[in-house]
Scaffold this motif. Sequence first.
Motif, short mmCIF file in Angstrom:
data_model
loop_
_atom_site.label_atom_id
_atom_site.label_comp_id
_atom_site.label_asym_id
_atom_site.label_seq_id
_atom_site.Cartn_x
_atom_site.Cartn_y
_atom_site.Cartn_z
N ASP A 103 4.72 4.41 2.73
CA ASP A 103 5.14 4.24 4.13
C ASP A 103 6.01 2.99 4.34
OD1 ASP A 103 3.68 6.49 4.72
OD2 ASP A 103 1.92 5.40 5.43
N LYS A 104 6.37 2.32 3.23
CA LYS A 104 7.22 1.13 3.25
C LYS A 104 6.61 -0.02 4.06
CE LYS A 104 10.19 3.46 0.87
NZ LYS A 104 10.24 3.27 -0.61
N GLN A 105 5.26 -0.04 4.12
CA GLN A 105 4.59 -1.14 4.79
C GLN A 105 4.41 -2.34 3.86
OE1 GLN A 105 1.16 -0.18 7.26
NE2 GLN A 105 1.74 1.99 7.26
N VAL A 106 4.55 -2.09 2.54
CA VAL A 106 4.52 -3.17 1.56
C VAL A 106 5.66 -2.95 0.57
CG1 VAL A 106 2.04 -3.61 1.74
CG2 VAL A 106 2.88 -1.96 0.05
N ASP A 107 6.07 -4.02 -0.09
CA ASP A 107 7.19 -3.95 -1.03
C ASP A 107 6.74 -3.74 -2.47
OD1 ASP A 107 9.36 -4.67 0.91
OD2 ASP A 107 8.12 -6.46 1.09
N ALA A 108 5.47 -4.02 -2.75
CA ALA A 108 4.95 -3.84 -4.11
C ALA A 108 3.44 -3.70 -4.05
CB ALA A 108 5.33 -5.03 -4.99
N VAL A 109 2.88 -3.02 -5.07
CA VAL A 109 1.43 -2.85 -5.16
C VAL A 109 0.97 -3.31 -6.54
CG1 VAL A 109 1.36 -0.97 -3.49
CG2 VAL A 109 1.67 -0.43 -5.90
N ILE A 110 -0.26 -3.82 -6.58
CA ILE A 110 -0.85 -4.35 -7.81
C ILE A 110 -2.27 -3.82 -7.94
CG2 ILE A 110 -1.59 -6.44 -9.02
CD1 ILE A 110 0.58 -7.96 -7.42
N SER A 111 -2.62 -3.32 -9.13
CA SER A 111 -3.99 -2.85 -9.34
C SER A 111 -4.41 -3.04 -10.79
CB SER A 111 -4.11 -1.36 -8.98
OG SER A 111 -5.42 -0.89 -9.25
N ALA A 112 -5.68 -3.43 -10.97
CA ALA A 112 -6.30 -3.50 -12.29
C ALA A 112 -7.33 -2.39 -12.43
CB ALA A 112 -6.96 -4.86 -12.49
N GLY A 113 -7.25 -1.42 -11.54
CA GLY A 113 -8.22 -0.33 -11.53
C GLY A 113 -7.87 0.79 -12.49
N ASN A 114 -8.48 1.95 -12.25
CA ASN A 114 -8.29 3.14 -13.07
C ASN A 114 -6.80 3.45 -13.23
OD1 ASN A 114 -7.96 6.02 -13.65
ND2 ASN A 114 -10.17 6.18 -13.33
N THR A 115 -6.29 3.29 -14.45
CA THR A 115 -4.85 3.44 -14.67
C THR A 115 -4.36 4.84 -14.35
OG1 THR A 115 -4.82 1.73 -16.38
CG2 THR A 115 -3.00 3.29 -16.39
N GLY A 116 -5.10 5.85 -14.79
CA GLY A 116 -4.70 7.23 -14.53
C GLY A 116 -4.62 7.53 -13.05
N ALA A 117 -5.59 7.04 -12.29
CA ALA A 117 -5.60 7.27 -10.85
C ALA A 117 -4.46 6.51 -10.18
CB ALA A 117 -6.94 6.84 -10.25
N CYS A 118 -4.20 5.30 -10.66
CA CYS A 118 -3.12 4.49 -10.09
C CYS A 118 -1.77 5.16 -10.31
CB CYS A 118 -3.14 3.11 -10.71
SG CYS A 118 -2.04 1.94 -9.90
N VAL A 119 -1.53 5.63 -11.54
CA VAL A 119 -0.28 6.32 -11.86
C VAL A 119 -0.14 7.59 -11.03
CG1 VAL A 119 1.01 7.55 -13.65
CG2 VAL A 119 -0.10 5.37 -14.18
N ALA A 120 -1.21 8.37 -10.96
CA ALA A 120 -1.18 9.63 -10.22
C ALA A 120 -0.95 9.39 -8.73
CB ALA A 120 -2.47 10.41 -10.44
N ALA A 121 -1.63 8.39 -8.17
CA ALA A 121 -1.48 8.09 -6.74
C ALA A 121 -0.06 7.66 -6.43
CB ALA A 121 -2.47 7.00 -6.33
N CYS A 122 0.52 6.84 -7.30
CA CYS A 122 1.90 6.38 -7.06
C CYS A 122 2.90 7.53 -7.20
CB CYS A 122 2.25 5.26 -8.03
SG CYS A 122 1.38 3.71 -7.66
N GLN A 123 2.64 8.42 -8.15
CA GLN A 123 3.52 9.57 -8.29
C GLN A 123 3.45 10.50 -7.08
OE1 GLN A 123 2.56 10.61 -12.74
NE2 GLN A 123 4.48 11.61 -12.20
N LEU A 124 2.23 10.72 -6.61
CA LEU A 124 2.03 11.64 -5.49
C LEU A 124 2.51 11.05 -4.17
CD1 LEU A 124 -1.51 13.03 -6.37
CD2 LEU A 124 0.62 14.33 -6.36
N ARG A 125 2.24 9.77 -3.96
CA ARG A 125 2.56 9.14 -2.67
C ARG A 125 3.95 8.53 -2.65
NH1 ARG A 125 -0.92 10.03 1.78
NH2 ARG A 125 -3.03 10.33 1.00
N MET A 126 4.21 7.65 -3.60
CA MET A 126 5.48 6.94 -3.63
C MET A 126 6.61 7.82 -4.15
SD MET A 126 3.85 3.41 -5.18
CE MET A 126 5.40 2.55 -5.44
N ARG A 127 6.24 8.77 -5.00
CA ARG A 127 7.20 9.65 -5.67
C ARG A 127 7.99 8.85 -6.71
NH1 ARG A 127 5.34 14.69 -4.54
NH2 ARG A 127 5.06 14.99 -2.29
N THR A 128 8.72 9.59 -7.55
CA THR A 128 9.57 8.94 -8.53
C THR A 128 10.98 8.81 -7.96
OG1 THR A 128 10.12 11.06 -9.55
CG2 THR A 128 8.26 9.84 -10.48
#
Length: 333
Positions: free
Chosen positions: A92-117
Amino acid sequence: MRLAIDAMGGDYAPREIVPGALEGLSFLGPTDEIVLIGREEAIRPLLPATGLDARVRIEPASQVIEMDDSPVDALRQKRDSSIVKMAKLAADKQVDAVISAGNTGACVAACQLRMRTLGVVSRPGIAVAIPSFHGPVTICDVGANPEPKAFHLLQYAQMASIYAERILGIKKPRVGLLSIGGEESKGNSLVKEARELIKAEGMVNLVGNVEGRDVLTGACDVAICDGFVGNIVLKVTEGLSHGLFQTIEKELAAEAPDLVERFKPVVRKIWARHDYSEYGGAPLLGVDGVCIICHGSSDRRAIKNAVRVARDYVRSNLNAEFESRLSQETANA
C-alpha cells in the motif's frame, strides 16, 4: 523514509528485534520513521518507559507465523500476522522498506503475493553478501527459489551484479555459476543452460563455472545458484566460521593460556569482519519494493545493521536500474 520491522520474527523476537530497531534509528534522519509490527503487549515493555523517540510507532498484529509453519498455510490462516501486515504496508506504499528475521518462506511468499515482483522479473531471489578474505561475495539465490529455470538464474546474475556494484562498491563484478567443476562440460542441465543464456546476454561479467571452494578464494564477486544449493552453501559457511573460531580459541587456551588475553582483540576484530550480523540482512531482489530478510538467529546488532542496509537500498533506487537492465534483455530476446 519509512521502514517496517517484523518485531515478532526470529529466534530472539521480540527481545532482540525491538532494541535492534531502536539502535537502527542512528542510521536514519529526523523525519524518518520505524514501524514495529507485532503484538503490542510484547513490544511495549521493550520500549523506553519515558522519552520514546517520536520516529517509532507500533502497528498491532495479533498473530505470529512461527519458524516451522508452512508458509502457504500460514499466510492463509494467519492474516493478522506481523509478516502479512508488513507486506501489506509495503504494497500500500505506506512504508518504503520492510525487514524480517522470521519465517523466510512466508516472508518471500507474502512479498510476492502482496508487493508483487517488478514487471520484468520472473521470480525474486535472495542475495546474501558473505565475508571472505578477498572481500564480500554475493550469493544469489539462497532460499527464495529452490527449483528455478535457467532464465531465473540469468536474472539473478543481472540483479546481483548491479547490487554488488552499487551497494558493495565492486566495479564490474565477476560472476560465477556454482557447479561441480570449472570446465564448461561440468554441471547439470540447469547450470549449462543458464551459462549459455548469461554468455549471450553480454553485459554480465561471467567468469564461467566456479566450485564451492572458489566462493571464498576470490575467484568471483558474485556466485549464482538455485535456492536449494545456495542455502546449503550459506549454512555450511556460517557453521565453518563458528567452528573455526571456536577451535582457535580452544587451542590457544590449551596450548598457550598466557596468550589468550593478548590475542582476544585480534580474534574479535577478525570475527567482526566475518560475522553475518555485520551485513545485517539480505535483500529480496526483484520485488516491487524493498524487503530485507535477516537470519533467523539475528541479534540486535544484526537488526540495527539491517536498518542500514534497508536505508542504503532505498536510497540507491536499484529497482529502477533492475527494470531498465532487464527490460533491455526482454526486448532483445
